[in-house]
Motif scaffolding. Structure first.
Motif, PDB file in Angstrom:
ATOM      1  N   GLU A  28     -12.034 -13.874   0.377  1.00  0.00           N
ATOM      2  CA  GLU A  28     -11.733 -13.236   1.687  1.00  0.00           C
ATOM      3  C   GLU A  28     -11.753 -14.170   2.808  1.00  0.00           C
ATOM      4  N   THR A  61       0.516  -4.378  10.604  1.00  0.00           N
ATOM      5  CA  THR A  61       1.394  -4.960   9.944  1.00  0.00           C
ATOM      6  C   THR A  61       2.032  -6.377  10.343  1.00  0.00           C
ATOM      7  N   THR A  71       0.629  -8.020   0.753  1.00  0.00           N
ATOM      8  CA  THR A  71      -0.293  -8.916   1.052  1.00  0.00           C
ATOM      9  C   THR A  71      -1.225  -8.499   2.247  1.00  0.00           C
ATOM     10  N   LYS A  72      -2.590  -8.467   1.980  1.00  0.00           N
ATOM     11  CA  LYS A  72      -3.218  -8.185   3.170  1.00  0.00           C
ATOM     12  C   LYS A  72      -3.968  -9.511   3.691  1.00  0.00           C
ATOM     13  N   ARG A  74      -6.416 -11.194   6.620  1.00  0.00           N
ATOM     14  CA  ARG A  74      -7.435 -11.310   8.079  1.00  0.00           C
ATOM     15  C   ARG A  74      -6.690 -12.263   8.909  1.00  0.00           C
ATOM     16  N   VAL A  85      -7.196  -6.712   9.892  1.00  0.00           N
ATOM     17  CA  VAL A  85      -6.323  -6.851   8.510  1.00  0.00           C
ATOM     18  C   VAL A  85      -5.000  -6.538   8.667  1.00  0.00           C
ATOM     19  N   ARG A  87      -1.043  -5.923   6.897  1.00  0.00           N
ATOM     20  CA  ARG A  87      -0.246  -5.938   5.507  1.00  0.00           C
ATOM     21  C   ARG A  87       1.034  -6.628   5.755  1.00  0.00           C
ATOM     22  N   THR A 122      -6.340 -14.679   3.277  1.00  0.00           N
ATOM     23  CA  THR A 122      -5.546 -13.796   2.514  1.00  0.00           C
ATOM     24  C   THR A 122      -6.936 -12.707   1.804  1.00  0.00           C
TER      25      THR A 122
END
Length: 123
Positions: A28, A61, A71-72, A74, A85, A87, A122
């Protein structure tokens, strides 16, 4: 089950959860990209994104040139140190030198009103 086997089972469960969580936390925090960010929205609200879903300026988003849809990421504003965060659900940005386009909601969450410098990690 005996008290000893109950204690062993609980210890194994807790240890398993801790060990399983470690790689996620390490992954993270790994920055993958840094650069300019902007936001987009008013003219695109309700239109289809490159992923096929409808764009909503109020959702968290973003558009990125290469990261897979879903994909998430930060996004941390380097000036304010605020992060959000998002998407990935669209392609872009198409403006030279930018690494990500944020929805209006995501840009507001990190304190970007026009553009700003960000770091991406990511999850």
């Amino acid at each position: 089950m005996t008290k000893a086997s109950n204690a062993l089972a609980i210890t194994a469960l807790v240890l398993g959860c801790v060990l399983a969580a470690t790689p996620v936390a390490a992954k993270e925090s790994k920055p993958i990209q840094a650069g300019a960010a902007s936001w987009y929205g008013p003219g695109f609200h309700g239109k289809r994104t490159a992923s096929g879903e409808r764009f909503n300026t109020d959702e968290l988003t973003a558009a990125h040139k290469t990261l897979p849809f879903g994909t998430k990421v930060r996004v941390t504003n380097e000036r304010t140190r605020k992060s959000v965060v998002v998407r990935i659900n669209d392609r872009g940005p198409y403006a030279h030198g930018r690494v990500i386009d944020l929805s209006k909601a995501a840009a507001e969450a990190v304190g970007i009103s026009g553009g700003g410098q960000v770091t991406l990690a990511t999850l």
